[in-house]
Write an enzyme that holds these catalytic residues in place. Structure first.
Site, PDB file in Angstrom:
ATOM      1  NE  ARG A 193       0.357  -5.008 -20.201  1.00  0.00           N
ATOM      2  CZ  ARG A 193       0.059  -4.451 -19.019  1.00  0.00           C
ATOM      3  NH1 ARG A 193       0.332  -5.069 -17.919  1.00  0.00           N
ATOM      4  NH2 ARG A 193      -0.497  -3.255 -18.940  1.00  0.00           N
ATOM      5  CB  SER A 194      -5.715  -7.913 -19.088  1.00  0.00           C
ATOM      6  OG  SER A 194      -4.743  -7.374 -18.246  1.00  0.00           O
ATOM      7  CB  CYS A 210      -9.247   6.296  -1.921  1.00  0.00           C
ATOM      8  SG  CYS A 210      -7.491   6.601  -2.002  1.00  0.00           S
ATOM      9  CG  HIS A 234      -5.944   4.961   2.391  1.00  0.00           C
ATOM     10  ND1 HIS A 234      -5.078   3.925   2.120  1.00  0.00           N
ATOM     11  CD2 HIS A 234      -5.977   5.713   1.254  1.00  0.00           C
ATOM     12  CE1 HIS A 234      -4.620   4.048   0.881  1.00  0.00           C
ATOM     13  NE2 HIS A 234      -5.151   5.124   0.325  1.00  0.00           N
ATOM     14  NE  ARG A 263       1.601   5.085  -0.808  1.00  0.00           N
ATOM     15  CZ  ARG A 263       0.411   5.336  -1.354  1.00  0.00           C
ATOM     16  NH1 ARG A 263      -0.704   4.883  -0.810  1.00  0.00           N
ATOM     17  NH2 ARG A 263       0.322   6.051  -2.457  1.00  0.00           N
ATOM     18  N   GLY A 278      -7.435  -4.834 -12.957  1.00  0.00           N
ATOM     19  CA  GLY A 278      -6.736  -4.106 -11.895  1.00  0.00           C
ATOM     20  C   GLY A 278      -7.396  -4.355 -10.548  1.00  0.00           C
ATOM     21  CB  SER A 299      -3.310  -1.936  -1.605  1.00  0.00           C
ATOM     22  OG  SER A 299      -4.083  -1.454  -0.535  1.00  0.00           O
ATOM     23  N   GLY A 300      -2.948   1.455  -1.913  1.00  0.00           N
ATOM     24  CA  GLY A 300      -3.454   2.696  -2.505  1.00  0.00           C
ATOM     25  C   GLY A 300      -2.645   3.090  -3.725  1.00  0.00           C
TER      26      GLY A 300
END
Ligand code: HSE
Length: 334
Positions: A40-41, A129, A242, A235, A13, A159-160
């Site tokens: 999956r990864s 964050c 941010h 957003r 991620g 991207s947050g």
């Protein structure tokens, strides 16, 4: 030098990838690095200190020999797998909201409450964050003049919301440039050319979950249940970093000049505040940087002990990966 075996859960991620980079850039004393993710990864490879490390599937048996496990794969994965990591002898630094408000779990911003780390019983939580970025700036003001009330509006980048948020903003930009219809799948509305005053789910009191995290986490980290916080989280069509517009009321008067001096001396914070020369912090500038940046520092003309300022920080770094690695650094220092 003692070396520590480190696992990253959620290694593929955005935050997991940044954790790997930060561990390498800060030369954390890593013995063996284990990259864990969903099936999956599994098999993907990522570089670390000149080696290619394969991602392994996360199971409850993944943590043998691991000293420190950095989790960033969402709250349900943390709830399911963090106890297994602790059971195997690892200390977990968890970036999700799973344990943040648990009484026995320290919630730590190293510039604010490093002393809480030693109270851990296996899990230390990394705050939200937006809270981290705000508190790096509030802490020196609180120490000097005691913060009573905070009114904050956030300007949170795409991207947050994760890789899907970021790719939706990029796709919408391409669709616009190509004259195509703009596709909305991930956010509630088109983000391009827009602002969405809605991050996470609405609560019964009219605030969102993201906003209530700022309220509750601030009180816990600052160790002051009386700080009043009133947030509005928005957003914005920014890719990364941010920004927050913050108004504080303090018990003791803090002039703009004093605030500049306090901010300049605070760890993890840089002052960019020269409006005459168009110098103020902006997300494009803060992206990829470790420090948070503060500017537009001015006294509030509407109340005696009020102060306004603008703070910007890279939410993937200081808001997540870097903060987690700094906690790990304090752990191994102890
Ligand atoms: N919840 C934040 C956001 C991400 O949606 O921007 C960091 O916790």
């Amino acid at each position: 030098m003692k070396l520590y075996n480190v696992a990253i859960v959620g290694a593929s991620g955005a935050v997991g990838e940044e954790m790997r980079l930060v561990l390498e850039q800060r030369n954390f004393p890593v013995g063996k690095l284990k990259l864990l993710a969903s099936a999956r990864s599994a098999g993907k490879k990522f570089p670390f200190k000149g080696e290619e490390i394969p991602v392994e599937e996360l199971t409850k048996n993944s943590f043998g020999g691991v000293d420190i496990a950095l989790f960033s794969a969402g709250a349900s994965i943390s709830k399911e797998f963090a106890p297994a990591a602790v059971e195997a002898g690892a200390v977990v630094v968890d970036n999700s909201s799973a344990f943040r408000m648990d009484d026995e779990v320290p919630l730590v911003v190293p510039e604010v409450n490093p002393h809480d780390i030693k109270k851990h019983q296996g899990i230390i939580a990394n705050p939200n964050c937006t809270t981290i970025i705000m508190l790096v700036a509030l802490k020196p003001l609180h120490d000097y003049g005691k913060v009573k009330r905070v009114v904050v509006s956030s300007y949170q980048s795409a991207s947050g919301a994760g890789a899907k948020g970021m790719s939706e903003l990029i796709s919408q930009t391409k669709q616009f440039a190509e004259g195509k219809e703009i596709n909305v799948e991930f956010f509630a509305y088109q983000l391009l050319f827009n602002l969405i005053p809605h991050i996470d789910v609405f609560q019964d009191n009219g605030y969102t979950k993201e906003e209530m995290k700022m309220v509750n986490e601030t009180r816990k980290i600052m160790g002051d249940p009386n700080i009043m916080v009133s947030p509005t989280c928005v957003r914005v069509p920014v890719i990364r970093a941010h920004s927050e517009s913050i108004n504080v009321e303090t018990e003791k008067k803090i002039t703009a000049e004093k605030a500049r001096e306090l901010f300049a001396a605070a760890p993890g914070l840089q002052v960019i505040d020269d409006p005459a020369n168009k110098k103020y912090p902006m997300p494009l500038f803060a992206s990829g940087k470790d420090d948070c940046f503060v500017g537009r520092i001015r006294e509030d003309i509407s109340q005696v002990n009020g102060l306004n300022f603008w703070v910007v920080g890279d939410q993937i770094r200081k808001g997540a990966a870097l903060n987690a690695v700094q906690i790990a650094e304090k752990l191994v220092e102890a």
